[in-house]
Scaffold this active site. Structure first.
Site, PDB file in Angstrom:
ATOM      1  N   HIS A   1       0.648  -1.377   0.019  1.00  0.00           N
ATOM      2  CA  HIS A   1      -0.031  -0.155  -0.018  1.00  0.00           C
ATOM      3  C   HIS A   1       0.946   1.226  -0.124  1.00  0.00           C
ATOM      4  O   HIS A   1       0.477   2.244  -0.464  1.00  0.00           O
ATOM      5  CB  HIS A   1      -0.846  -0.017   1.173  1.00  0.00           C
ATOM      6  CG  HIS A   1      -1.791  -1.328   1.423  1.00  0.00           C
ATOM      7  ND1 HIS A   1      -1.751  -1.976   2.184  1.00  0.00           N
ATOM      8  CD2 HIS A   1      -2.969  -1.499   0.960  1.00  0.00           C
ATOM      9  CE1 HIS A   1      -2.774  -2.890   2.141  1.00  0.00           C
ATOM     10  NE2 HIS A   1      -3.604  -2.598   1.213  1.00  0.00           N
TER      11      HIS A   1
ATOM     12  N   GLU B   1      -1.110  -3.581  -8.837  1.00  0.00           N
ATOM     13  CA  GLU B   1      -1.281  -4.753 -10.096  1.00  0.00           C
ATOM     14  C   GLU B   1      -1.623  -6.226  -9.311  1.00  0.00           C
ATOM     15  O   GLU B   1      -1.954  -6.922 -10.074  1.00  0.00           O
ATOM     16  CB  GLU B   1      -0.085  -4.777 -11.003  1.00  0.00           C
ATOM     17  CG  GLU B   1      -0.059  -3.544 -11.706  1.00  0.00           C
ATOM     18  CD  GLU B   1       1.125  -3.645 -12.649  1.00  0.00           C
ATOM     19  OE1 GLU B   1       2.101  -4.648 -12.709  1.00  0.00           O
ATOM     20  OE2 GLU B   1       1.520  -2.954 -13.598  1.00  0.00           O
ATOM     21  N   LYS B   2      -1.324  -6.052  -8.100  1.00  0.00           N
ATOM     22  CA  LYS B   2      -1.634  -7.249  -7.231  1.00  0.00           C
ATOM     23  C   LYS B   2      -3.002  -7.911  -7.551  1.00  0.00           C
ATOM     24  O   LYS B   2      -3.171  -9.006  -7.748  1.00  0.00           O
ATOM     25  CB  LYS B   2      -1.172  -7.179  -5.659  1.00  0.00           C
ATOM     26  CG  LYS B   2      -2.097  -7.998  -4.836  1.00  0.00           C
ATOM     27  CD  LYS B   2      -1.354  -9.268  -4.555  1.00  0.00           C
ATOM     28  CE  LYS B   2      -1.860 -10.069  -3.555  1.00  0.00           C
ATOM     29  NZ  LYS B   2      -3.178  -9.722  -2.959  1.00  0.00           N
TER      30      LYS B   2
END
EC number: 6.3.2.1
Lengths: 283, 283
Positions: B43, B154-155
């Site tokens: 994050h 993009e996770k």
């Protein structure tokens, strides 16, 4: 007489945003009136209301295909852009936004919006694709224009309630202003679809408003009986079919369980020949 | 070491908008990072990316109930606001937006959004409520914050594609920035749900990334065979169940008909005990 000063026309989102950005840089507030064109005095009342409330006003003309079903009048819906532009200029509108279908709905789009609540029943039952189409195009238009306020007619009362719900549920920072229905000298709500009516049909159409008003008075003696009386009165007046006559809660359009114990609205959709008319008023 | 300077916290839409309006008046651009809290280095990478691209950055912490199904981990999803606020301050975030469930979803809301396209299949098949919930909360957050740009990891590749489609289809004027997945020293994608893993389970979880990488190499010899190989390899590595391993077109996540003829992504969801992990990478 209308002023025929040429009105700037934006046909792309980019051109529209360039106009609005320029206004924003100068500190102007922005009002917006979405229409499907074929403008009449009812639309111009909305534009004038927006002009009173905002420094600059955009009106859009876009016959939105996503709110028509295959059997409906998308193909024959009246289109008269030059006349619309002249009328908007006369009402002191600042910009006409008239995008193509390809600009609004590029290939590959898949997102849909369902408002639920006030979108269920009435028009939502007879035109199941309509409010989804309205919610989608209004969401897009609001994101394209980013107005401070937008003016909608009370003529499409259920649509107005659907848009209020959409704006509240999605936290869209646009003030939604409702504007009272414009009528001809005989009480007929102005509508682009009135152009479909023959002189004889027009006489019948002008009875709708008075019958709804009397049903509204009768509603205090019983909602169901008043609705039934209105349907019979409309058929007796020459209407060929009734989609609905309904007395509902004014805000969420839910039915009353018994006596009227909240602000109420009577709404109707009825056909004359192949023309479908709607109207509504406070009870 | 993280900086522990107190971070302003907005808990209402009105308070959030007051902060953002103040920034706008000063001519600042605004970046936004929506999160469900339980913040980790992944994050913070998104926040740093937003700080690089915008003058002021809002991060939201909201565990969104509409994207969890009844049997999922809404109740046990980790919540640690004080620690999150300290981490955000250390990453030079300017405002934490932490609304209550009641602020985000007042009683009476009925609107839903369906993105279709990239939201269908994969996560959309195993968690049918998820992307509708994501589309709704992201639409609301974008309307609340009105950022110039928003950064997503993009996770959650499929989520990133869903949000790109949503933004394009609704003409939302927000630039969507994708940020590469952060991994631990063993290749495991950072995830708040990694906190559920025992040390032994962690060893298994760390095999996911390498197996997907090898399957990506094998994909040139056949997509279906590579997917099957990866599923078997994951079970052999100690995973207890595979929801999917799929090699798809990177942008709309549709399957390949035959050979890979467009940018491709391998995506997987697999379970270790009761913990469900996802990962993906370019093929």
């Amino acid at each position: 007489m209308t002023d025929t000063t040429p009105l700037p026309v934006a046909r792309t989102i980019a051109d529209l945003r360039a106009h609005v950005s320029d206004w924003r840089r100068q500190g102007f507030t922005v009002g917006f009136v979405p229409t499907m064109g074929a403008l009449h005095e009812g639309h111009l009342t909305l534009v004038r209301e927006a002009v009173r409330r905002a420094d600059k006003v955009v009106a859009s003309v876009f016959v939105n295909p996503t709110q028509f079903a295959a059997h409906e009048d998308l193909g024959t819906y009246p289109r008269q852009e030059a006349q619309d532009a002249a009328l908007l200029a006369g009402a002191r509108c600042h910009l006409l936004y008239a995008p193509s279908v390809e600009e609004m709905y590029p290939a590959g789009a898949t997102t849909t919006i369902s408002v639920g609540g006030p979108a269920e029943g009435l028009e939502g039952a007879f035109r199941p694709q309509m409010f989804g189409g309205v919610a989608l195009v209004v969401s897009k238009l609001f994101n394209q224009v980013r107005p401070d306020l937008a003016v909608f007619g009370e003529k499409d009362w259920q649509q107005l309630m659907v848009i209020r719900r959409l704006v509240r549920d999605l936290d869209i920072p646009v003030e939604v202003v409702g504007s009272p229905t414009e009528r001809d000298g005989h009480g007929l709500a102005l509508s682009s679809r009135n152009a479909y009516l023959s002189p004889v049909e027009l006489e019948t159409a002008r009875r709708l408003n008075g019958i709804l008003a009397e049903a509204g008075v009768r509603a205090s003696d019983g909602v169901v009986a008043a609705e039934a009386w209105a349907s019979e009165a409309l058929i007796a007046a020459g209407f060929d079919g009734i989609d609905y006559v309904a007395i509902r809660k004014a805000d969420d359009l839910s039915p009353f369980e018994g006596a009227i114990d909240a602000p109420a609205r009577i709404l109707a959709a009825a056909k004359i020949g192949r023309t479908r008319l709607i109207d509504n008023m406070a009870v």
